[in-house]
Every structure is written in structure tokens, then in C-alpha cells.
Design a protein around this motif. Structure first.
Motif, short mmCIF file in Angstrom:
data_model
loop_
_atom_site.label_atom_id
_atom_site.label_comp_id
_atom_site.label_asym_id
_atom_site.label_seq_id
_atom_site.Cartn_x
_atom_site.Cartn_y
_atom_site.Cartn_z
N ASP A 7 0.94 -1.32 -0.06
CA ASP A 7 0.08 0.11 0.15
C ASP A 7 0.93 1.25 0.11
OD1 ASP A 7 -2.21 -1.64 0.04
OD2 ASP A 7 -2.31 -1.46 2.42
N ALA A 8 2.03 1.07 0.64
CA ALA A 8 2.75 2.12 0.54
C ALA A 8 4.30 1.81 0.60
CB ALA A 8 2.67 3.44 1.91
N VAL A 9 5.37 2.38 -0.12
CA VAL A 9 6.76 2.02 0.13
C VAL A 9 7.31 3.54 0.76
CG1 VAL A 9 8.81 1.70 -0.98
CG2 VAL A 9 6.83 0.33 -1.92
N ILE A 10 7.99 3.23 1.57
CA ILE A 10 8.84 4.04 2.53
C ILE A 10 10.09 4.29 2.01
CG2 ILE A 10 9.20 5.23 4.46
CD1 ILE A 10 6.28 4.16 5.58
N VAL A 11 10.86 5.02 1.69
CA VAL A 11 12.28 5.03 1.28
C VAL A 11 12.95 5.78 2.50
CG1 VAL A 11 14.16 5.63 -0.16
CG2 VAL A 11 11.71 5.01 -1.27
N GLY A 12 13.73 5.18 3.15
CA GLY A 12 14.47 5.54 4.41
C GLY A 12 14.02 5.18 5.75
N ALA A 13 14.76 4.53 6.37
CA ALA A 13 14.59 4.16 7.62
C ALA A 13 15.09 4.73 8.92
CB ALA A 13 14.74 2.45 7.88
N GLY A 14 15.13 6.05 8.66
CA GLY A 14 15.33 7.00 9.89
C GLY A 14 14.31 7.18 10.74
N VAL A 15 14.30 8.36 11.45
CA VAL A 15 13.20 8.45 12.36
C VAL A 15 11.98 8.94 11.85
CG1 VAL A 15 13.77 10.98 12.78
CG2 VAL A 15 12.63 9.49 14.66
N LEU A 16 12.10 9.43 10.47
CA LEU A 16 10.68 9.97 9.82
C LEU A 16 10.21 8.64 9.27
CD1 LEU A 16 11.56 13.37 8.24
CD2 LEU A 16 10.46 12.96 10.28
N GLY A 17 11.35 7.91 8.33
CA GLY A 17 10.56 6.93 7.89
C GLY A 17 10.09 5.85 8.83
N ALA A 18 10.59 5.75 9.81
CA ALA A 18 10.27 4.74 10.89
C ALA A 18 8.65 5.47 11.62
CB ALA A 18 11.04 4.64 12.22
N SER A 19 8.61 6.62 11.72
CA SER A 19 7.37 7.18 12.35
C SER A 19 6.31 7.20 11.35
CB SER A 19 7.53 8.64 12.40
OG SER A 19 6.18 9.35 12.91
N VAL A 20 6.37 7.31 10.05
CA VAL A 20 5.44 7.11 8.91
C VAL A 20 5.07 5.81 8.98
CG1 VAL A 20 5.04 7.38 6.56
CG2 VAL A 20 6.15 9.04 7.82
N THR A 165 14.04 5.42 16.90
CA THR A 165 13.69 4.73 15.44
C THR A 165 13.51 3.20 15.70
OG1 THR A 165 15.04 6.52 14.50
CG2 THR A 165 14.77 4.58 13.21
N PRO A 166 14.01 2.46 16.38
CA PRO A 166 13.89 1.25 16.38
C PRO A 166 12.68 0.87 16.91
CG PRO A 166 16.23 1.55 17.21
CD PRO A 166 15.50 2.71 16.89
N ALA A 167 11.96 1.66 17.83
CA ALA A 167 10.85 1.57 18.81
C ALA A 167 9.75 1.95 17.63
CB ALA A 167 10.70 2.61 19.73
N TYR A 168 9.85 2.81 16.79
CA TYR A 168 8.62 3.02 15.90
C TYR A 168 8.86 1.78 14.84
CZ TYR A 168 7.21 7.87 16.32
OH TYR A 168 6.56 8.94 16.75
N LEU A 169 9.85 1.31 14.08
CA LEU A 169 9.97 0.38 13.44
C LEU A 169 9.41 -1.01 13.93
CD1 LEU A 169 13.37 0.87 11.75
CD2 LEU A 169 11.22 1.41 10.72
N ASP A 170 9.64 -1.11 15.32
CA ASP A 170 8.95 -2.15 15.96
C ASP A 170 7.27 -2.26 16.03
OD1 ASP A 170 11.43 -3.58 16.52
OD2 ASP A 170 11.53 -2.72 18.77
N SER A 171 6.95 -0.94 16.19
CA SER A 171 5.68 -0.75 16.27
C SER A 171 5.06 -1.06 15.11
CB SER A 171 5.18 0.85 16.62
OG SER A 171 4.05 1.10 16.41
N ALA A 172 5.62 -0.86 13.78
CA ALA A 172 5.41 -0.86 12.42
C ALA A 172 5.06 -2.43 12.28
CB ALA A 172 5.92 -0.25 11.31
N ALA A 173 6.19 -3.22 12.83
CA ALA A 173 6.20 -4.71 12.44
C ALA A 173 5.06 -5.18 13.14
CB ALA A 173 7.69 -5.21 12.85
#
Length: 406
Positions: A7-20, A165-173
Motif C-alpha cells: 500500500d505504501a513504500v517508504i524510502v528511508g528507515a530513519g526516524v521520519l521513515g520509521a514514524s510514517v 527509531t527502532p521503537a517506531y519500526l517495532d511498532s510498524a512490525a
């Protein structure tokens, strides 16, 4: 190579990409995050992690164009509310500390800046208190004799960027989002009404069809946009940080300078972090930027003048990190004109704005009203007009807008 969909491809796994990614995944979107290296290890991993809620100094050392402090403040107010509940949303500690902060002045001109910003802050709903030099030293005895005045804001603070950043990515996962590291994006092309994204090489190559691409690649934001045939004028820079050895708990507040590049705080581990936007020796987006001895000397000397106790601490290390900056030193966020489904976000103080920008992009992608007005911060201003006129009428218009807001 088989083609996947998202549904969405996010380019960049910094804090903004992780938050989005977290905001979209929690809203039920199938999200794929692509990162050229390790998540959160570039600009987001080298930032000081400050939460700037009162008005900031308008120029980094060497910065040509001042940012619009009055325009920033409603955004800072909205970001502050979201940091307040972030750990509850992410279900983990990211070491958010809202211990308050002092912004200091050393000259009468800087003192006037404090008074001006105090009025803007009140209008934005941010409570600050103006203190003369003696009152400031009474509140924070660590301040040196050159401090002529300060403003106090109890909303200032910091968080640990290596945890956010890892916490946001974990939330997404937890909500079905996927992150693929070491997968540099190589091509972005139109595919019907959407986009086709190609990342990685050889056996690791991935081809993804998606209606939405979110470019939050930090200093590489312009390079990623260019893959899609979009020309955005960005002016990335590298700034550096300095850390002392650990010491006993001494200073619980964030200290900033209104007229010069300085921010100082003591983190949970006991180190003092000294920053303020001093430039690195070079900017190298292909590797690692070199640190500057001149910036080290200037930044630390300023810190010692304002906070004399730092003189007794040994410097542990310094490092440089890339920063996504725009020509007008304001954030950029929104859908690219003429490129439906291609969104960008980045620019100044991205760490402070990360929770707000994640929510804002989710709303824009879903066609809902964003939580704050970002119509004047869209990428259209960084496209054709900037390329046609260097430091011309567009920059003057920005300054006119700043004067009207002030």
C-alpha cells in the motif's frame, strides 16, 4: 524477479521513515520500508535527540538564510503534545525526558530576541518565562557570568535517538509493516496510476508496485526524488556533535543559545552532549563526513563560556552527521505536484517533528485533514522556481512572510 505489492513504500528507515511506517501500519496499510544501509544509523543516529519546544536560534554557524521561528512555533506546540504520549503509543521507553530548558542571551541584542520570541511563544500556546541574568543563575547556578538573560520553558527536553527509531519500526512490525535493510532504491518509475520501485541488486533485488511512495531519505531526499524524475532543490549539510566522558548527574536541563550555535544537555548515561549545528569539515553522502577541528574548538569554547563547569570534563569523542536542509531552512512535507502518490518529508529539526510528521503524512495519504497546516511547506516551492533564481525574489518573499508573521 517476481513483483510484490504494498500500500505504501517508504524510502528511508530513519526516524521520519520509521514514524510514517508506524502510523500507516497502525492504520491498516501494508507498508514496506526500504533502507540503503542499517536503519537509523545516518542522520537519525547522529542527532543530539533534542526536543526543541521553545523558539530556536535562527541560524546554524555558517548558515546563510535564517529559519522562520514564528512559523515553527505552532508546529513545535503540536509536536510537543505527541512526544508527551509517544512512549505509551510505542509501548516502550525511548528515554523521553521533559526536564525543561533555558535559552540564554549574552548581549542586549540577543536579550531583545528573547523578548520577541516570548511574544511569539505566547501566541502559539507555549509558556515561557523571561529571566534576567541573576535570576537565570539563581535558577541554574551552572550558568556563567556572561549570561545576560534567559527564557525558561518546561516543555523542552530530549529523547534517545538510538531508541526512538527502532521503537517506531517495532511498532510498524507489530502491525504487519516490513523493513528491509541494505536495499538501496535504484529505480522509481510510473506504473499505471501508481509507482514501481526497484531496490537492491542480483538475488536481493526487489520489485514493488505501490500507489504511494514516501521519500523520507534525509540528506538523500533529493537523490531519491530524482529517480522518479522529480527535481527538488535540497541543500544537505553535515554538522557535528561533541560528547564528554560520563560524570555524575550535574545538569538536568537543556541549555541553548539564542544567538550562537549551542545546545548542551546531560543524557541518562552521564555524558554531556554539546552541539548547536556547527559544520563538519566536509559533506560526503557516499561515505562518512570528516569532522572539523575549528568547529570543535569553537563549539566547546562557547559551551565552556556559558557553562564553565564543562572546562573540567574530558572530551570523549566527536562525530559528524548529515542533515537534510532546504534552501529556505524550513521543513518540506507533502505530495509532489504533478506526481500523484509521491510524498516527501524532511528538513530542519526533523527529530523534534518526527511524531507530528508521521501523523501528518498518514492523514495526507488517506485524504484526511492533517493535524497542522502544512500547505506552505510543500515540495512545490523547491522545484522549478528555486532552480531559476538563486537568492532572488523567492528568498525575499520568504523573508517578507517571516516579517508578517513576526
Amino acid at each position: 524477479m517476481s513483483t510484490r505489492t504494498a500500500d505504501a513504500v517508504i524510502v528511508g528507515a530513519g526516524v521520519l521513515g520509521a514514524s510514517v511506517a508506524s502510523h500507516l501500519a497502525r492504520s491498516g496499510h501494508r507498508v514496506l520500508v526500504l533502507e540503503r544501509g542499517a536503519p537509523g544509523r545516518e542522520g537519525s543516529g547522529t542527532t543530539a535527540g533534542n526536543l526543541h519546544m521553545q523558539a530556536v536560534h535562527t541560524k546554524r554557524p555558517g548558515q546563510a538564510v535564517p529559519l522562520d521561528s514564528a512559523r515553527f512555533l505552532p508546529l513545535q506546540r503540536a509536536a510537543s503534545d505527541r512526544w508527551e504520549t509517544l512512549e505509551e503509543e510505542l509501548e516502550t521507553s525511548v528515554e523521553v525526558r521533559r526536564t525543561g530548558g533555558f535559552t540564554i542571551a549574552e548581549t542586549e541584542e540577543q536579550y531583545q530576541e528573547l523578548r520577541d520570541k516570548h511574544g511569539w511563544e505566547a501566541a502559539a500556546g507555549i509558556h515561557t518565562e523571561i529571566l534576567d541574568g541573576d535570576a537565570a543563575r539563581a535558577a541554574l547556578p551552572l550558568l556563567g557570568p556572561t549570561v545576560a538573560a534567559a527564557t525558561w520553558c518546561d516543555l523542552d527536553g530530549y529523547a534517545n535517538p538510538l531508541k526512538v527509531t527502532p521503537a517506531y519500526l517495532d511498532s510498524a512490525a507489530r502491525h504487519g509493516g516490513r523493513t528491509v535493510a541494505f536495499a538501496p532504491v535504484r529505480r522509481i518509475t510510473r506504473n499505471g496510476d501508481g509507482w514501481r520501485v526497484v531496490a537492491g541488486r542480483g538475488a536481493a533485488e526487489r520489485v514493488v508496485d505501490t500507489p504511494v511512495v514516501v521519500d523520507v531519505a534525509g540528506p538523500w531526499l533529493g537523490e531519491i526524488a530524482a529517480l522518479a524524475g522529480i527535481t527538488l532543490r535540497m541543500t544537505p549539510v553535515a554538522i557535528q556533535m561533541h560528547a564528554t566522558v560520563r560524570s555524575s548527574a550535574t545538569m538536568s536541563h537543556l541549555v541553548q543559545h539564542i544567538g550562537e550555535g549551542l545546545s548542551v544537555k546531560q543524557v541518562a548515561a552521564g555524558n554531556l552532549l554539546i552541539g548547536g549545528g556547527w559544520p563538519a569539515l566536509s559533506m560526503d553522502l557516499a561515505g562518512r563526513s570528516d569532522t572539523s577541528l575549528d568547529s570543535l574548538v569553537g563549539n566547546v569554547a562557547l559551551a565552556v563560556r556559558v557553562l564553565p563547569f564543562i572546562r573540567d570534563l574530558r572530551l570523549l569523542r566527536m562525530w559528524a552527521g548529515p542533515l537534510a536542509a532546504t534552501p529556505d531552512e524550513m521543513p518540506v512535507i507533502g505530495e509532489v505536484p504533478g506526481a500523484p502518490g509521491f510524498y516527501v518529508a524532511g528538513g530542519t529539526y526533523a527529530f523534534t517533528f518526527a511524531p507530528l510528521w508521521g501523523e501528518t503524512l498518514r492523514c495526507l495519504i488517506e485524504g484526511k485533514p492533517p493535524p497542522v497546516d502544512v500547505s506552505d511547506l510543500g515540495p512545490g516551492r523547491l522545484m522549478e522556481r528555486w532552480g531559476q533564481q538563486d537568492n532572488g525574489p523567492e528568498q525575499e518573499n520568504h523573508q517578507d512572510r517571516r516579517s508578517k508573521r513576526c
